[in-house]
Design a protein around this motif. Structure first.
Motif, PDB file in Angstrom:
ATOM      1  N   ASP A 124      -1.141  38.024  23.011  1.00 36.65           N
ATOM      2  CA  ASP A 124      -0.184  39.043  22.563  1.00 36.65           C
ATOM      3  C   ASP A 124       0.257  39.997  23.674  1.00 36.65           C
ATOM      4  O   ASP A 124       1.351  40.552  23.607  1.00 36.65           O
ATOM      5  N   HIS A 125      -0.596  40.209  24.692  1.00 35.14           N
ATOM      6  CA  HIS A 125      -0.315  41.243  25.689  1.00 35.14           C
ATOM      7  C   HIS A 125      -0.052  40.726  27.101  1.00 35.14           C
ATOM      8  O   HIS A 125       0.342  41.502  27.975  1.00 35.14           O
ATOM      9  N   LEU A 126      -0.269  39.442  27.342  1.00 41.30           N
ATOM     10  CA  LEU A 126      -0.168  38.924  28.706  1.00 41.30           C
ATOM     11  C   LEU A 126       1.210  39.130  29.323  1.00 41.30           C
ATOM     12  O   LEU A 126       1.315  39.582  30.471  1.00 41.30           O
ATOM     13  N   SER A 127       2.262  38.848  28.593  1.00 43.94           N
ATOM     14  CA  SER A 127       3.590  38.986  29.203  1.00 43.94           C
ATOM     15  C   SER A 127       3.878  40.439  29.573  1.00 43.94           C
ATOM     16  O   SER A 127       4.410  40.716  30.645  1.00 43.94           O
ATOM     17  N   ARG A 128       3.501  41.371  28.724  1.00 43.68           N
ATOM     18  CA  ARG A 128       3.716  42.791  29.037  1.00 43.68           C
ATOM     19  C   ARG A 128       2.863  43.209  30.234  1.00 43.68           C
ATOM     20  O   ARG A 128       3.317  43.952  31.107  1.00 43.68           O
ATOM     21  N   TYR A 129       1.632  42.709  30.315  1.00 47.33           N
ATOM     22  CA  TYR A 129       0.760  43.011  31.448  1.00 47.33           C
ATOM     23  C   TYR A 129       1.360  42.466  32.744  1.00 47.33           C
ATOM     24  O   TYR A 129       1.386  43.150  33.763  1.00 47.33           O
ATOM     25  N   LEU A 130       1.854  41.238  32.726  1.00 49.59           N
ATOM     26  CA  LEU A 130       2.429  40.625  33.921  1.00 49.59           C
ATOM     27  C   LEU A 130       3.756  41.258  34.332  1.00 49.59           C
ATOM     28  O   LEU A 130       4.125  41.220  35.501  1.00 49.59           O
ATOM     29  N   GLU A 131       4.471  41.854  33.393  1.00 47.38           N
ATOM     30  CA  GLU A 131       5.755  42.490  33.687  1.00 47.38           C
ATOM     31  C   GLU A 131       5.610  43.866  34.325  1.00 47.38           C
ATOM     32  O   GLU A 131       6.552  44.358  34.936  1.00 47.38           O
ATOM     33  N   ARG A 132       4.436  44.475  34.203  1.00 46.12           N
ATOM     34  CA  ARG A 132       4.287  45.816  34.764  1.00 46.12           C
ATOM     35  C   ARG A 132       4.372  45.745  36.282  1.00 46.12           C
ATOM     36  O   ARG A 132       4.137  44.703  36.877  1.00 46.12           O
ATOM     37  N   ARG A 133       4.665  46.851  36.882  1.00 40.09           N
ATOM     38  CA  ARG A 133       4.808  46.916  38.345  1.00 40.09           C
ATOM     39  C   ARG A 133       3.440  46.948  39.005  1.00 40.09           C
ATOM     40  O   ARG A 133       2.477  47.418  38.449  1.00 40.09           O
ATOM     41  N   LEU A 174      -2.532  48.772  30.100  1.00 37.73           N
ATOM     42  CA  LEU A 174      -1.511  48.901  29.064  1.00 37.73           C
ATOM     43  C   LEU A 174      -1.784  50.079  28.132  1.00 37.73           C
ATOM     44  O   LEU A 174      -1.041  50.284  27.176  1.00 37.73           O
ATOM     45  N   THR A 175      -2.844  50.832  28.410  1.00 40.76           N
ATOM     46  CA  THR A 175      -3.277  51.974  27.608  1.00 40.76           C
ATOM     47  C   THR A 175      -3.361  51.639  26.117  1.00 40.76           C
ATOM     48  O   THR A 175      -2.757  52.297  25.279  1.00 40.76           O
ATOM     49  N   THR A 176      -4.129  50.607  25.841  1.00 38.95           N
ATOM     50  CA  THR A 176      -4.395  50.204  24.471  1.00 38.95           C
ATOM     51  C   THR A 176      -5.873  49.858  24.335  1.00 38.95           C
ATOM     52  O   THR A 176      -6.590  49.810  25.339  1.00 38.95           O
ATOM     53  N   GLU A 191      -9.173  52.589  41.940  1.00 43.78           N
ATOM     54  CA  GLU A 191      -7.951  52.175  42.636  1.00 43.78           C
ATOM     55  C   GLU A 191      -8.284  50.970  43.492  1.00 43.78           C
ATOM     56  O   GLU A 191      -9.356  50.894  44.076  1.00 43.78           O
ATOM     57  N   ASN A 192      -7.358  50.035  43.551  1.00 43.38           N
ATOM     58  CA  ASN A 192      -7.485  48.872  44.429  1.00 43.38           C
ATOM     59  C   ASN A 192      -6.075  48.405  44.724  1.00 43.38           C
ATOM     60  O   ASN A 192      -5.372  47.940  43.828  1.00 43.38           O
ATOM     61  N   ASP A 193      -5.648  48.546  45.972  1.00 45.68           N
ATOM     62  CA  ASP A 193      -4.255  48.228  46.275  1.00 45.68           C
ATOM     63  C   ASP A 193      -3.946  46.735  46.189  1.00 45.68           C
ATOM     64  O   ASP A 193      -2.781  46.348  46.170  1.00 45.68           O
ATOM     65  N   ALA A 194      -4.954  45.889  46.089  1.00 50.38           N
ATOM     66  CA  ALA A 194      -4.713  44.448  45.957  1.00 50.38           C
ATOM     67  C   ALA A 194      -4.653  44.001  44.502  1.00 50.38           C
ATOM     68  O   ALA A 194      -3.893  43.097  44.155  1.00 50.38           O
ATOM     69  N   THR A 195      -5.461  44.626  43.637  1.00 49.59           N
ATOM     70  CA  THR A 195      -5.548  44.152  42.243  1.00 49.59           C
ATOM     71  C   THR A 195      -5.087  45.171  41.223  1.00 49.59           C
ATOM     72  O   THR A 195      -5.067  44.872  40.032  1.00 49.59           O
ATOM     73  N   GLY A 196      -4.781  46.360  41.657  1.00 51.57           N
ATOM     74  CA  GLY A 196      -4.378  47.400  40.719  1.00 51.57           C
ATOM     75  C   GLY A 196      -5.532  48.234  40.205  1.00 51.57           C
ATOM     76  O   GLY A 196      -5.330  49.260  39.584  1.00 51.57           O
ATOM     77  N   GLY A 197      -6.757  47.785  40.422  1.00 46.24           N
ATOM     78  CA  GLY A 197      -7.912  48.569  40.011  1.00 46.24           C
ATOM     79  C   GLY A 197      -8.127  48.575  38.514  1.00 46.24           C
ATOM     80  O   GLY A 197      -7.668  47.692  37.794  1.00 46.24           O
ATOM     81  N   LEU A 198      -8.846  49.593  38.071  1.00 47.39           N
ATOM     82  CA  LEU A 198      -9.220  49.780  36.669  1.00 47.39           C
ATOM     83  C   LEU A 198     -10.048  48.614  36.134  1.00 47.39           C
ATOM     84  O   LEU A 198      -9.892  48.186  35.001  1.00 47.39           O
TER      85      LEU A 198
END
Length: 157
Positions: free
Chosen positions: A143-152, A124-126, A34-41
């Protein structure tokens, strides 16, 4: 309420190691669950450590971030290829003894983008692309950048 009860971590690292730099300062390197600044993982490097109790359960860094620390490992125990490349990119240039760094063979620019793709894939669980295929890494990011950037939530690489 005592000081320990008021402690609220901004980042949870597990596993992690304390790394000494050539100038005698130290930073944390580990996997941010967890990282509240970057989302972690993702594998990350902290700013310089200002305080850590002897039990190594938590730390505060010069950026003001507060870390909850899980399993402590040594550099030679980095658990994956991704961890070793992330360490090479983020930590090796400042090490007190560069011989402690894990051996890597891939171009670090290629590895940088692959590590970013690995973080994206976890969020993105892929599945991430293979490290040794820069074309597949580039295609994955495209292929995945827009979906990654759209997540909350936080999205920094």
């Amino acid at each position: 309420m005592n000081a320990h009860q008021k402690w609220r971590a901004n980042v949870h690292l597990d596993p992690w190691c304390l790394v000494e730099f050539a100038d005698g300062t130290e930073a944390l390197f580990g996997f941010a669950i967890e990282n509240d600044a970057t989302g972690g993982l993702a594998w990350m490097r902290s700013s310089l450590v200002e305080w850590m109790p002897e039990d190594g359960s938590r730390a505060r860094t010069s950026s003001g971030r507060r870390y909850a620390l899980g399993r402590r490992i040594s550099i030679d125990q980095l658990p994956s290829e991704e961890a070793r490349y992330a360490f090479a990119i983020m930590m090796t240039p400042r090490l007190a003894d560069p011989r402690l760094a894990p051996a890597v063979t891939e171009d670090l620019t290629t590895a940088f983008w692959w590590i970013a793709a690995c973080k994206m894939a976890r969020h993105l669980t892929t599945d991430a692309p293979p490290l040794h295929d820069p074309t597949a890494t580039g295609k994955f990011i495209a292929d995945h950048l827009s979906r990654y950037l759209e997540r909350r939530g936080p999205r920094l690489f």
